[in-house]
Design an enzyme around this catalytic site. Structure first.
Site, PDB file in Angstrom:
ATOM      1  N   LYS A   1      27.208 -22.837  21.552  1.00 32.99           N
ATOM      2  CA  LYS A   1      26.035 -23.659  21.852  1.00 32.99           C
ATOM      3  C   LYS A   1      25.854 -24.636  20.698  1.00 32.99           C
ATOM      4  O   LYS A   1      25.254 -24.329  19.689  1.00 32.99           O
ATOM      5  CB  LYS A   1      24.808 -22.764  22.029  1.00 32.99           C
ATOM      6  CG  LYS A   1      23.716 -23.353  22.943  1.00 32.99           C
ATOM      7  CD  LYS A   1      23.040 -24.596  22.402  1.00 32.99           C
ATOM      8  CE  LYS A   1      22.198 -24.316  21.205  1.00 32.99           C
ATOM      9  NZ  LYS A   1      21.484 -25.548  20.712  1.00 32.99           N
TER      10      LYS A   1
ATOM     11  N   CYS B   1      23.570 -27.073   3.447  1.00 28.80           N
ATOM     12  CA  CYS B   1      22.815 -25.854   3.152  1.00 28.80           C
ATOM     13  C   CYS B   1      23.048 -25.353   1.735  1.00 28.80           C
ATOM     14  O   CYS B   1      22.151 -24.782   1.121  1.00 28.80           O
ATOM     15  CB  CYS B   1      23.160 -24.769   4.159  1.00 28.80           C
ATOM     16  SG  CYS B   1      24.923 -24.368   4.258  1.00 28.80           S
TER      17      CYS B   1
END
Length: 482
Positions: free
Chosen positions: A176, A284
């Site tokens: 996804k 990140c």
């Protein structure tokens, strides 16, 4: 619009979705539509999971060497699309093209090849002597169907950190991708198709929050692998905990760069350009807290400020650009709120802080540095996910370590010193999953993940493969003597 897709890649075919919702992808630098994709809904997730379950039956029984050969073909198919994928991702999320091609083509291809090589050598069954003087067969078996949910910042590499080890282990995957970068996911599907992945082995369903929720809770999904924000990761972890479903979570970070007092500041500042501001700060693991010794604070702040001010801001498709736009108007608004917060908290702005005057289109934010920052300020504690750095003073190494660890996050960090052994001794005390010495770069062959609120589990390295394997012990008692 150049890229218009009306179907989803499910079960090895391009199929018409059940959902009629359409997603328009808007260019980060142009603010103009560049393509469309379907938005998968819960019903499409059902179709994709069913295809993955069918595909798992044969894929899990395929010889590891044969799976490895297909992964190598997948890698080659990605590389053949470098001229399309690199610019496409840059257009979608603003990543400078100089980073986009390595990060979204060659690194994912290398990850596929690495796991192909690893799985060729892996013993999926071994005999161990047991304490009962018999033999225990220890088997490694694929977990099953994997639901992989990935963000928009490094879309293909973050996807491949899940896809490659899962497929190598014999699992099948429902991916996804984020809607902001759904177009490049279709290029990934085309590469998989070219490589000859069997039907159902990889299914790609860009969707909304509802699709993610359906995938996480789906009874036909055996494991979830997620990269994204800590709040969303907590929610996914709660669901998987209730369902006793294995989960890998690679979440947020607020990493610290400890500049030791013997560091060469020119070299350090140059290295921080990538360690702290890669992908426009939308990374990140970025070392966005710069910890500087008090007696060298002014010169460290000056070196960092000068470096940041020198970075070329502009079109992400220009090879000379170092800072492109951020991914959406909403993301820019969030970053600008943090800049206002830094000013209101009493931090001193030394460069940036606004929008580039010469760029009237695109979601640009000037690369920004704050001095006189306290580690307790929101700009030093919360993940901004943009090109904003905070320079913080420390008295001694012990305080530097304490400041670095004074965070809910523990994903990454870096230590800068003329003495590598000294830097390593500092790195040992950092409560974080990875540390760079005089730089920071992921190693495909080594585990990556976080402590504390930065996640659960590890990706990459042999540990990344183990995350997609169940262990089964078959106890065989000692044979009775004849």
């Amino acid at each position: 619009m150049k890229y218009v897709h009306t179907k989803l890649f499910i079960g090895g075919f391009w199929v018409t979705p059940v959902s009629t919702e359409v997603n328009t992808v808007v260019g980060a630098a142009t603010e103009e539509p560049i393509g469309q994709t379907p938005v998968a809904g819960p019903e499409d997730i059902d179709v994709a999971v069913a295809a993955a379950r069918r595909g798992f039956v044969s894929w899990s029984q395929t010889a590891a060497a044969d799976r490895a050969d297909i992964l190598d073909r997948f890698a080659a198919a990605l590389i053949s699309r470098a001229d399309v994928i690199g610019p496409l991702v840059s257009s979608e999320n603003g990543m400078p093209i100089s980073l986009s091609v390595p990060a979204n083509v060659y690194a994912p291809a290398a990850t596929l090849s690495y796991y192909a090589g690893l799985v060729r050598k892996l013993e999926f069954e071994e005999d161990r002597p047991s304490l009962a003087k018999g033999v225990t067969k220890v088997r490694r078996e694929p977990v099953g169907v994997v639901g992989a949910i990935v963000p928009w910042n490094y879309p293909l590499m973050l996807a491949m950190m899940k896809i490659a080890p899962a497929l190598a282990a014999g699992c099948t995957v429902v991916l996804k991708p984020a809607l902001e970068t759904a177009l490049d996911a279709n290029e990934l599907a085309a590469a998989a198709e070219e490589a000859g992945l069997p039907p159902g082995v990889l299914n790609i369903v860009p969707g909304s929050v509802a699709a993610s929720q359906a995938l996480v809770a789906h009874p036909g999904v055996d494991k979830i692998a997620f990269t994204g924000s800590t709040p969303v990761g907590r929610s996914i972890g709660e669901i998987c905990g209730r369902l006793l479903k294995p989960v890998t979570l690679e979440l947020g970070g607020k990493s610290a760069a400890i500049v030791l007092d013997d560091a060469d500041l020119a070299t350090t500042a140059a290295g921080l350009a990538s360690a702290s501001l890669a992908n426009n700060g939308q990374t990140c693991y970025a070392s966005t807290r710069i910890l500087a010794p008090a007696h060298r604070y002014a010169e460290t702040l000056e070196a960092v400020t000068s470096m940041v001010a020198s970075l070329k801001v502009g079109d992400p498709l220009d090879p000379a650009t170092r800072i492109g736009p951020v991914v959406t108007a909403r993301q820019r608004e969030s970053i600008e709120r943090y800049i206002r917060s830094g000013r209101a908290s009493g931090a001193r702005l030394t460069t940036g802080g606004g929008r580039p005057a010469d760029l009237n289109r695109g979601w640009y934010v000037e690369p920004t540095v704050f001095g006189d920052v306290l580690n307790s300020m929101p700009i030093a504690q919360e993940e901004i996910f943009g090109p904003v750095l905070s320079v913080i003073a420390y008295k001694d190494v012990e305080e530097a370590i304490a400041l670095a660890n004074d965070s809910e996050y523990g994903l990454a960090g870096s230590v800068w010193s003329a003495d590598v052994d000294r830097a390593n001794s500092v790195a040992r005390w950092l409560q974080t999953g990875s540390v760079g010495i005089n730089g920071y770069s992921l190693d495909i062959a080594s585990p990556f993940g976080g402590y504390k609120a930065s996640g659960l589990g590890r990706e990459l390295g042999p540990e990344g493969l183990s995350a997609y394997l169940h262990l089964k012990s078959v106890y065989q008692p000692r044979q009775a003597s004849q």
